[in-house]
Motif scaffolding. Structure first.
Motif, PDB file in Angstrom:
ATOM      1  N   ILE A   4      38.496  11.718  17.332  1.00  0.00           N
ATOM      2  CA  ILE A   4      37.381  11.038  18.061  1.00  0.00           C
ATOM      3  C   ILE A   4      37.934  10.271  19.252  1.00  0.00           C
ATOM      4  O   ILE A   4      38.767   9.256  19.343  1.00  0.00           O
ATOM      5  CB  ILE A   4      36.837  10.257  16.873  1.00  0.00           C
ATOM      6  N   GLU A   5      36.888  10.054  20.369  1.00  0.00           N
ATOM      7  CA  GLU A   5      37.139   9.346  21.597  1.00  0.00           C
ATOM      8  C   GLU A   5      35.999   8.331  21.250  1.00  0.00           C
ATOM      9  O   GLU A   5      35.154   8.257  21.064  1.00  0.00           O
ATOM     10  CB  GLU A   5      36.945   9.897  22.799  1.00  0.00           C
ATOM     11  N   ILE A   6      36.716   6.969  21.520  1.00  0.00           N
ATOM     12  CA  ILE A   6      35.872   5.854  21.453  1.00  0.00           C
ATOM     13  C   ILE A   6      35.437   5.536  22.923  1.00  0.00           C
ATOM     14  O   ILE A   6      36.135   5.375  23.782  1.00  0.00           O
ATOM     15  CB  ILE A   6      36.733   4.744  20.902  1.00  0.00           C
ATOM     16  N   VAL A   7      33.895   5.469  22.777  1.00  0.00           N
ATOM     17  CA  VAL A   7      33.314   4.987  24.024  1.00  0.00           C
ATOM     18  C   VAL A   7      32.619   3.823  24.104  1.00  0.00           C
ATOM     19  O   VAL A   7      32.097   3.669  23.028  1.00  0.00           O
ATOM     20  CB  VAL A   7      32.236   6.147  24.450  1.00  0.00           C
ATOM     21  N   THR A   8      33.181   2.842  25.044  1.00  0.00           N
ATOM     22  CA  THR A   8      32.286   1.578  24.878  1.00  0.00           C
ATOM     23  C   THR A   8      31.580   1.307  26.112  1.00  0.00           C
ATOM     24  O   THR A   8      31.692   1.876  27.061  1.00  0.00           O
ATOM     25  CB  THR A   8      33.489   0.423  24.851  1.00  0.00           C
ATOM     26  N   ILE A   9      30.477   0.530  25.938  1.00  0.00           N
ATOM     27  CA  ILE A   9      29.714  -0.050  26.886  1.00  0.00           C
ATOM     28  C   ILE A   9      29.474  -1.552  26.819  1.00  0.00           C
ATOM     29  O   ILE A   9      29.446  -2.191  25.663  1.00  0.00           O
ATOM     30  CB  ILE A   9      28.306   0.912  26.997  1.00  0.00           C
ATOM     31  N   SER A  10      29.617  -2.106  27.770  1.00  0.00           N
ATOM     32  CA  SER A  10      29.378  -3.736  27.649  1.00  0.00           C
ATOM     33  C   SER A  10      27.989  -4.031  27.408  1.00  0.00           C
ATOM     34  O   SER A  10      26.799  -3.458  27.598  1.00  0.00           O
ATOM     35  CB  SER A  10      29.773  -4.426  28.928  1.00  0.00           C
ATOM     36  N   LEU A  11      27.711  -5.235  26.976  1.00  0.00           N
ATOM     37  CA  LEU A  11      26.328  -5.755  26.440  1.00  0.00           C
ATOM     38  C   LEU A  11      25.419  -6.172  27.889  1.00  0.00           C
ATOM     39  O   LEU A  11      24.476  -5.801  28.056  1.00  0.00           O
ATOM     40  CB  LEU A  11      26.503  -7.109  25.782  1.00  0.00           C
ATOM     41  N   HIS A  12      26.621  -6.588  28.934  1.00  0.00           N
ATOM     42  CA  HIS A  12      25.890  -6.740  30.249  1.00  0.00           C
ATOM     43  C   HIS A  12      25.315  -5.375  30.834  1.00  0.00           C
ATOM     44  O   HIS A  12      23.960  -5.340  31.430  1.00  0.00           O
ATOM     45  CB  HIS A  12      26.831  -7.367  31.175  1.00  0.00           C
ATOM     46  N   GLU A  13      26.125  -4.516  30.778  1.00  0.00           N
ATOM     47  CA  GLU A  13      25.542  -2.994  31.112  1.00  0.00           C
ATOM     48  C   GLU A  13      24.272  -2.670  30.308  1.00  0.00           C
ATOM     49  O   GLU A  13      23.368  -1.872  30.816  1.00  0.00           O
ATOM     50  CB  GLU A  13      26.597  -1.965  30.932  1.00  0.00           C
ATOM     51  N   ALA A  14      24.422  -2.778  29.136  1.00  0.00           N
ATOM     52  CA  ALA A  14      23.507  -2.427  28.212  1.00  0.00           C
ATOM     53  C   ALA A  14      22.106  -3.287  28.431  1.00  0.00           C
ATOM     54  O   ALA A  14      20.964  -2.820  27.755  1.00  0.00           O
ATOM     55  CB  ALA A  14      24.009  -2.411  26.820  1.00  0.00           C
ATOM     56  N   SER A  15      22.146  -4.555  28.776  1.00  0.00           N
ATOM     57  CA  SER A  15      20.992  -5.482  29.123  1.00  0.00           C
ATOM     58  C   SER A  15      20.715  -5.465  30.468  1.00  0.00           C
ATOM     59  O   SER A  15      19.553  -4.657  30.956  1.00  0.00           O
ATOM     60  CB  SER A  15      21.257  -6.667  28.462  1.00  0.00           C
ATOM     61  N   VAL A  16      21.433  -6.297  31.173  1.00  0.00           N
ATOM     62  CA  VAL A  16      20.976  -6.186  32.587  1.00  0.00           C
ATOM     63  C   VAL A  16      21.016  -5.109  33.316  1.00  0.00           C
ATOM     64  O   VAL A  16      19.948  -4.720  34.263  1.00  0.00           O
ATOM     65  CB  VAL A  16      21.881  -7.459  33.188  1.00  0.00           C
ATOM     66  N   GLY A  17      21.978  -4.292  32.926  1.00  0.00           N
ATOM     67  CA  GLY A  17      22.044  -3.012  33.702  1.00  0.00           C
ATOM     68  C   GLY A  17      21.183  -1.948  33.614  1.00  0.00           C
ATOM     69  O   GLY A  17      20.896  -1.190  34.286  1.00  0.00           O
ATOM     70  N   VAL A  18      20.559  -2.186  32.211  1.00  0.00           N
ATOM     71  CA  VAL A  18      19.380  -1.346  31.958  1.00  0.00           C
ATOM     72  C   VAL A  18      17.815  -1.898  32.402  1.00  0.00           C
ATOM     73  O   VAL A  18      17.065  -1.270  32.814  1.00  0.00           O
ATOM     74  CB  VAL A  18      19.227  -0.876  30.565  1.00  0.00           C
ATOM     75  N   PHE A  19      17.735  -3.155  32.160  1.00  0.00           N
ATOM     76  CA  PHE A  19      16.207  -3.752  32.447  1.00  0.00           C
ATOM     77  C   PHE A  19      16.123  -3.718  33.886  1.00  0.00           C
ATOM     78  O   PHE A  19      14.994  -3.636  34.173  1.00  0.00           O
ATOM     79  CB  PHE A  19      16.386  -5.174  31.740  1.00  0.00           C
ATOM     80  N   VAL A  20      17.137  -4.108  34.747  1.00  0.00           N
ATOM     81  CA  VAL A  20      16.914  -4.371  36.346  1.00  0.00           C
ATOM     82  C   VAL A  20      16.342  -2.981  36.884  1.00  0.00           C
ATOM     83  O   VAL A  20      15.139  -3.239  37.570  1.00  0.00           O
ATOM     84  CB  VAL A  20      17.986  -4.913  36.984  1.00  0.00           C
ATOM     85  N   PRO A  21      16.886  -1.736  36.691  1.00  0.00           N
ATOM     86  CA  PRO A  21      16.142  -0.636  37.410  1.00  0.00           C
ATOM     87  C   PRO A  21      14.751  -0.455  36.604  1.00  0.00           C
ATOM     88  O   PRO A  21      14.020   0.090  37.657  1.00  0.00           O
ATOM     89  CB  PRO A  21      17.322   0.373  37.258  1.00  0.00           C
ATOM     90  N   TYR A  22      14.693  -0.485  35.432  1.00  0.00           N
ATOM     91  CA  TYR A  22      13.331  -0.457  35.038  1.00  0.00           C
ATOM     92  C   TYR A  22      12.200  -1.312  35.229  1.00  0.00           C
ATOM     93  O   TYR A  22      11.341  -0.889  35.496  1.00  0.00           O
ATOM     94  CB  TYR A  22      13.419  -0.077  33.424  1.00  0.00           C
ATOM     95  N   LEU A  23      12.618  -2.446  35.620  1.00  0.00           N
ATOM     96  CA  LEU A  23      11.712  -3.439  36.149  1.00  0.00           C
ATOM     97  C   LEU A  23      11.348  -3.039  37.458  1.00  0.00           C
ATOM     98  O   LEU A  23      10.222  -3.181  37.777  1.00  0.00           O
ATOM     99  CB  LEU A  23      12.324  -5.167  35.690  1.00  0.00           C
ATOM    100  N   GLY A  24      12.169  -2.484  38.147  1.00  0.00           N
ATOM    101  CA  GLY A  24      12.086  -1.927  39.615  1.00  0.00           C
ATOM    102  C   GLY A  24      11.152  -1.039  39.463  1.00  0.00           C
ATOM    103  O   GLY A  24       9.996  -1.034  40.134  1.00  0.00           O
ATOM    104  N   ASN A  25      11.162  -0.014  38.705  1.00  0.00           N
ATOM    105  CA  ASN A  25      10.298   1.192  38.244  1.00  0.00           C
ATOM    106  C   ASN A  25       9.079   0.432  38.002  1.00  0.00           C
ATOM    107  O   ASN A  25       8.023   1.332  38.529  1.00  0.00           O
ATOM    108  CB  ASN A  25      10.877   2.164  37.186  1.00  0.00           C
ATOM    109  N   LEU A  26       8.891  -0.390  37.070  1.00  0.00           N
ATOM    110  CA  LEU A  26       7.648  -1.020  36.717  1.00  0.00           C
ATOM    111  C   LEU A  26       6.951  -1.395  37.809  1.00  0.00           C
ATOM    112  O   LEU A  26       5.780  -1.476  38.165  1.00  0.00           O
ATOM    113  CB  LEU A  26       7.929  -2.061  35.654  1.00  0.00           C
ATOM    114  N   SER A  27       7.709  -2.195  38.852  1.00  0.00           N
ATOM    115  CA  SER A  27       6.753  -2.968  40.099  1.00  0.00           C
ATOM    116  C   SER A  27       6.485  -1.521  40.906  1.00  0.00           C
ATOM    117  O   SER A  27       5.357  -1.780  41.284  1.00  0.00           O
ATOM    118  CB  SER A  27       7.899  -3.596  40.715  1.00  0.00           C
TER     119      SER A  27
END
Length: 181
Positions: A9-32
């Motif tokens: 099994i390969e363990i894949v990690t993602i940071s909380l920053h990527e999962a929060s700021v890194g996701v919210f920011v582009p979709y907020l731009g799309n919303l605008s």
């Protein structure tokens, strides 16, 4: 990167920053950008943009203006709680489309300005989300983001998109998703 041997099994990690700021920011731009299209649609058809902002899919659902407000609120509060900071607040006024876009821009600036390391280290931190009625619900940072705030955020962004589609604004899935990153 070497391939994972069969059966392992390969363990894949993602940071909380990527999962929060890194996701919210582009979709907020799309919303605008969706609001840009809503404004152009209203102007082209000589519709008061306030009519569009007050549209809703069902009488018991939030209108477009509230959907946008809730999307930005969930991004702000989640990131602020993860970073251990007070959330950014806005004046309690009735925003028009340019004001909503200004608030989205301020939200992006706020979440991007939070300390990355604090967010990264918040997975097991106890946080309390305060609802509008004053009640609180406790989470760990990771559970807040993954089981509450991110789903709430996407519900409101999706519903805003759906209201605009229902209103006849010429949108496609790419307008919701934005450019692949």
């Amino acid at each position: 990167m070497p391939a994972v041997p069969p059966g392992e099994i390969e363990i894949v990690t993602i940071s909380l920053h990527e999962a929060s700021v890194g996701v919210f920011v582009p979709y907020l731009g799309n919303l605008s950008s969706l609001l840009d299209k809503a404004s152009a649609h209203a102007e082209a058809r000589n519709i008061d943009s306030a009519v569009v902002l007050n549209m809703r899919l069902s009488p018991t659902m939030y209108n477009l203006k509230q959907q946008v407000g809730e999307a930005k609120r969930h991004a702000i509060v989640a990131c602020a709680l993860l970073a251990g900071r007070a959330p950014h607040t806005f004046a309690d006024t009735e925003p028009d489309i340019p004001e909503l876009q200004s608030r989205i821009s301020a939200t992006i600036d706020f979440v991007q300005g939070l300390p990355r390391e604090e967010i990264e280290n918040a997975a097991d931190k106890e946080v309390a989300f305060t609802f509008k009625n004053g009640t609180q619900r406790n989470f760990t940072g990771k559970s807040l983001l993954l089981t509450f705030s991110a789903p709430q955020f996407f519900f409101h962004v999706t519903t805003a998109y759906d209201i605009l589609r229902h209103a006849g604004v010429d949108l496609v899935k790419k307008d919701f998703l934005g450019q692949p990153r």
